[in-house]
Design a protein around this motif. Structure first.
Motif, PDB file in Angstrom:
ATOM      1  N   UNK A 130       0.833  -1.209   0.000  1.00  0.00           N
ATOM      2  CA  UNK A 130       0.000   0.000   0.000  1.00  0.00           C
ATOM      3  C   UNK A 130       0.865   1.257   0.000  1.00  0.00           C
ATOM      4  N   UNK A 131       1.853   1.269   0.878  1.00  0.00           N
ATOM      5  CA  UNK A 131       2.694   2.452   0.986  1.00  0.00           C
ATOM      6  C   UNK A 131       3.430   2.780  -0.289  1.00  0.00           C
TER       7      UNK A 131
ATOM      8  N   UNK B 213      -0.613  -8.945  -2.086  1.00  0.00           N
ATOM      9  CA  UNK B 213      -1.762  -9.175  -1.211  1.00  0.00           C
ATOM     10  C   UNK B 213      -2.892  -8.292  -1.729  1.00  0.00           C
ATOM     11  N   UNK B 214      -3.871  -8.886  -2.392  1.00  0.00           N
ATOM     12  CA  UNK B 214      -4.921  -8.092  -3.042  1.00  0.00           C
ATOM     13  C   UNK B 214      -5.605  -7.089  -2.124  1.00  0.00           C
TER      14      UNK B 214
ATOM     15  N   UNK C 190      -6.709  -1.368  -0.643  1.00  0.00           N
ATOM     16  CA  UNK C 190      -6.612  -0.209   0.245  1.00  0.00           C
ATOM     17  C   UNK C 190      -5.920   0.957  -0.454  1.00  0.00           C
ATOM     18  N   UNK C 191      -4.869   0.645  -1.212  1.00  0.00           N
ATOM     19  CA  UNK C 191      -4.146   1.701  -1.939  1.00  0.00           C
ATOM     20  C   UNK C 191      -5.037   2.333  -3.003  1.00  0.00           C
ATOM     21  N   UNK C 192      -5.718   1.503  -3.774  1.00  0.00           N
ATOM     22  CA  UNK C 192      -6.589   2.021  -4.837  1.00  0.00           C
ATOM     23  C   UNK C 192      -7.692   2.899  -4.246  1.00  0.00           C
ATOM     24  N   UNK C 193      -8.303   2.447  -3.164  1.00  0.00           N
ATOM     25  CA  UNK C 193      -9.406   3.209  -2.567  1.00  0.00           C
ATOM     26  C   UNK C 193      -8.924   4.570  -2.070  1.00  0.00           C
ATOM     27  N   UNK C 194      -7.737   4.603  -1.455  1.00  0.00           N
ATOM     28  CA  UNK C 194      -7.207   5.877  -0.965  1.00  0.00           C
ATOM     29  C   UNK C 194      -6.863   6.809  -2.121  1.00  0.00           C
TER      30      UNK C 194
ATOM     31  N   UNK D 127       2.674   1.839  -3.458  1.00  0.00           N
ATOM     32  CA  UNK D 127       1.778   2.224  -4.551  1.00  0.00           C
ATOM     33  C   UNK D 127       1.322   3.667  -4.396  1.00  0.00           C
ATOM     34  N   UNK D 128       0.983   4.061  -3.180  1.00  0.00           N
ATOM     35  CA  UNK D 128       0.565   5.452  -2.956  1.00  0.00           C
ATOM     36  C   UNK D 128       1.729   6.403  -3.186  1.00  0.00           C
ATOM     37  N   UNK D 129       2.911   6.037  -2.699  1.00  0.00           N
ATOM     38  CA  UNK D 129       4.098   6.869  -2.899  1.00  0.00           C
ATOM     39  C   UNK D 129       4.427   7.001  -4.386  1.00  0.00           C
ATOM     40  N   UNK D 130       4.252   5.898  -5.126  1.00  0.00           N
ATOM     41  CA  UNK D 130       4.519   5.921  -6.566  1.00  0.00           C
ATOM     42  C   UNK D 130       3.663   6.963  -7.259  1.00  0.00           C
ATOM     43  N   UNK D 131       2.378   6.950  -6.975  1.00  0.00           N
ATOM     44  CA  UNK D 131       1.474   7.908  -7.607  1.00  0.00           C
ATOM     45  C   UNK D 131       1.836   9.331  -7.217  1.00  0.00           C
TER      46      UNK D 131
END
Length: 320
Positions: free
Chosen positions: A104-105, A136-137, A142-146, A107-111
């Motif tokens: 999650x961390x 882990x889907x 969680x990342x996509x939703x945020x 993927x969010x940082x990447x964006x």
């Protein structure tokens, strides 16, 4: 240029898109001139990834967009993430060591890093770059939703995913996965070749241990747009097909059709991909304006079924 719907997102974009992986090789003026030429040719969809040029490609592309003055609301920006480089990125989240990472961390940082590089406040599409076997889907969800809730990403997809990998993510996320970016073109047509050669023992056209053909049918059934990367490459970055002396039959056929439709061979090779009823989007990787402008002439190429198969055969793929 013809526009196509991207998945079920509601987005209608140019069937030819430009990938900017190699734009880090250009200086500031050349990069701006290239993007301006692509936009003038009718391209309004641009694809990057956080690892391209270790981050420099997105930075140079973002500056080029500012320099051209192109209205952000008239284009679509896409990026990809999830691959960690051995030596890391120039301004990423500091992760190093060759691997994939769908945490999650990260993927969010990447964006967030890509938004800064591209000098924009949102991505129209964000793709998981290559499947992480340790993913882990629920963490991806969680990342996509945020990212969606914050308005930083409008639509989501994947790249180089098998149908089962798509399903694994899709069952966890609430967002529709709209695209799957896959290598495809006359020099790498396994998505089709394997389907045609199905049930033939020891087929000469593909390794029987690999089953890519179901990706094409799956994408059509689930209304996912296939984006064809490296459309003019032979194999996995083994060299361009156009004017390749090792592919005389294919280039003779490309020449014949280019003369018939009064375009260049890049337009014919692009039109071959676009002709397929799967409504595939072609992601160009060229950094030469003349080639981009030629490929953008696909609307002038009105292939027949016979011409499509003639090109397929000339590329070395047999019909049983």
């Amino acid at each position: 240029m013809k526009k196509i719907r991207i998945g079920q997102s509601g987005v209608s974009a140019s069937q030819i898109a430009l990938g900017v992986m190699r734009i880090n090789r250009l200086d500031r003026k050349a990069a701006a001139d290239l993007i301006a030429a692509a936009y003038q040719a009718g391209i309004n969809f641009f694809d990057s990834a956080d690892i391209y040029g270790a981050g420099r490609s997105s930075m140079i592309f973002g500056q080029a967009l500012q320099d051209t003055g192109i209205d952000r609301d008239k284009i679509f920006l896409q990026s990809k993430g999830g691959i960690i480089l051995k030596d890391g990125q120039i301004d990423g989240d500091g992760l190093k060591g060759q691997r994939y990472d769908f945490s999650k961390g990260h993927l969010i940082s990447t964006v967030e890093t890509e938004l800064s590089r591209l000098q924009t406040d949102h991505l129209d599409f964000f793709l998981l770059h290559r499947p992480d076997t340790l993913m882990r889907p629920e963490e991806v969800a969680e990342a996509f939703s945020q990212l969606e809730a914050s308005g930083k990403v409008l639509h989501f997809g994947v790249s180089n995913f098998s149908p089962y990998d798509v399903d694994l993510i899709q069952q966890a996320v609430s967002q529709k996965l709209e695209v799957n970016q896959l290598q495809f073109g006359l020099g790498h047509a396994d998505l089709i070749a394997e389907n045609i050669q199905l049930n033939i023992s020891k087929s000469p056209s593909f390794d029987n241990h690999v089953t890519a053909f179901d990706v094409l049918a799956y994408s059509r059934l689930h209304h996912m747009t296939i984006q064809a990367w490296s459309p003019f490459q032979s194999g996995f970055f083994a060299g361009a097909i156009v004017d390749n002396p090792q592919l005389p039959e294919l280039n003779a056929e490309l020449d014949k059709l280019a003369d018939k439709y009064q375009v260049g061979k890049n337009a014919v090779a692009s039109a071959w991909i676009a002709y397929h009823p799967a409504n595939i989007q072609v992601i160009l990787g060229s950094m030469t304006a003349s080639r981009i402008e030629d490929a953008a002439n696909i609307d002038k190429v009105k292939l027949t079924n016979q011409e499509w198969y003639d090109l397929y055969l000339a590329a070395g793929y047999p019909l049983p």
